[in-house]
Design a protein around this motif. Sequence first.
Motif, PDB file in Angstrom:
ATOM      1  N   LYS A 169      -1.317  -9.689   0.584  1.00  0.00           N
ATOM      2  CA  LYS A 169      -2.517 -10.290  -0.004  1.00  0.00           C
ATOM      3  C   LYS A 169      -2.644  -9.937  -1.487  1.00  0.00           C
ATOM      4  CE  LYS A 169      -5.130 -10.416   4.335  1.00  0.00           C
ATOM      5  NZ  LYS A 169      -6.296  -9.893   5.088  1.00  0.00           N
ATOM      6  N   ALA A 202      -4.792  -2.973   2.069  1.00  0.00           N
ATOM      7  CA  ALA A 202      -5.654  -3.769   2.953  1.00  0.00           C
ATOM      8  C   ALA A 202      -5.934  -2.916   4.175  1.00  0.00           C
ATOM      9  CB  ALA A 202      -4.974  -5.068   3.359  1.00  0.00           C
ATOM     10  N   ARG A 244       0.377 -12.136  -3.311  1.00  0.00           N
ATOM     11  CA  ARG A 244       0.300 -13.586  -3.443  1.00  0.00           C
ATOM     12  C   ARG A 244      -0.302 -14.007  -4.772  1.00  0.00           C
ATOM     13  NH1 ARG A 244       3.089 -14.273  -1.568  1.00  0.00           N
ATOM     14  NH2 ARG A 244       2.746 -14.079   0.661  1.00  0.00           N
ATOM     15  N   ARG A 292      -4.273  -8.552 -10.505  1.00  0.00           N
ATOM     16  CA  ARG A 292      -3.347  -8.117  -9.464  1.00  0.00           C
ATOM     17  C   ARG A 292      -2.177  -7.332 -10.057  1.00  0.00           C
ATOM     18  NH1 ARG A 292      -4.015 -10.972  -4.510  1.00  0.00           N
ATOM     19  NH2 ARG A 292      -5.688 -12.530  -4.667  1.00  0.00           N
ATOM     20  N   ASP A 331       0.609  -4.633   0.479  1.00  0.00           N
ATOM     21  CA  ASP A 331       0.209  -5.762   1.312  1.00  0.00           C
ATOM     22  C   ASP A 331       0.404  -7.094   0.594  1.00  0.00           C
ATOM     23  OD1 ASP A 331      -1.235  -6.694   3.820  1.00  0.00           O
ATOM     24  OD2 ASP A 331      -2.518  -7.551   2.263  1.00  0.00           O
ATOM     25  N   ASN A 382      -4.059  -1.522   9.133  1.00  0.00           N
ATOM     26  CA  ASN A 382      -4.943  -2.397   9.902  1.00  0.00           C
ATOM     27  C   ASN A 382      -5.318  -1.816  11.252  1.00  0.00           C
ATOM     28  OD1 ASN A 382      -5.111  -4.439   7.954  1.00  0.00           O
ATOM     29  ND2 ASN A 382      -3.103  -5.226   8.554  1.00  0.00           N
ATOM     30  N   ASP A 405       1.196  -2.564   4.981  1.00  0.00           N
ATOM     31  CA  ASP A 405      -0.021  -3.278   4.562  1.00  0.00           C
ATOM     32  C   ASP A 405      -0.885  -2.444   3.629  1.00  0.00           C
ATOM     33  OD1 ASP A 405       0.683  -5.445   6.256  1.00  0.00           O
ATOM     34  OD2 ASP A 405      -0.160  -4.379   7.973  1.00  0.00           O
TER      35      ASP A 405
END
Length: 252
Positions: free
Chosen positions: A176, A155, A179, A187, A174, A125, A152
């Motif tokens: 995201k 992402a 989840r 995924r 990451d 990031n 991360d």
Amino acid sequence: MACDGCSASAKLDFEFSMAFQPIYDAVAGRVWGYEALVRGLSGEGAYDVLSKVSPEQKYRFDQDCRVKAIELASRLFPADEELMLSINFMPNAVYEPAACLRATLLAARRCSFPTSSIMFEFTENEEVSDTAHLRNIITEYRKHGFTTAIDDFGAGHAGLGLLVDFQPDLIKIDMKLIRGIDTSPVRQAVAAGIVGIAKELNITVLAEGIETEAEFLVLKATGIRLFQGYWFAKPAFEALPQIHSGSVLDRV
């Protein structure tokens, strides 16, 4: 002695400390290490602390975070256990890799904390425009026995491009992507692909942000060994939280 850039950095006009969150080794069935997470003195979150850091202070802040993490870990980590300490760092807050490591090395020596037990992770990031500089940082860190990691992963600014330019020791998928992975074939396929690539490059994979047993089981089935997230334990301020018991962890 620090490098000229770090020495010239503005002093911090606020105080902070660290919380620690465990990283679980599903193969060994034990805690592998702890990530040090910056917190305010009253337990305020990282965002609250980072919002106080001015551009002129980021170099000093980065250095002080490393020292604080090592000091606390040396006091909290059991002497009879081999545990890793994971520290976040900002590549853009490193002027000259060797010089900027001096405070870290001095702190480790003063606290009798082995450099082989320290992992430095940088996040996607934070955009790094000078890839040669980041390569020099990673090379210098490895000279001193530090483990390097990309946080991360999946992402942010790069992704697989970072693995082309750099081959860290570890990547953290990451949250995201994590989840709801137990109900998402897409995924799951992406996670399996990352694990496959990492295996070919001899890179360890850590899944972060685990919040449910189902997420853990699906990711473990892909071959991931290391895990981190609220399902295991929330960060504890200046303390080492226990991995929760009475769960599937007792059977793996």
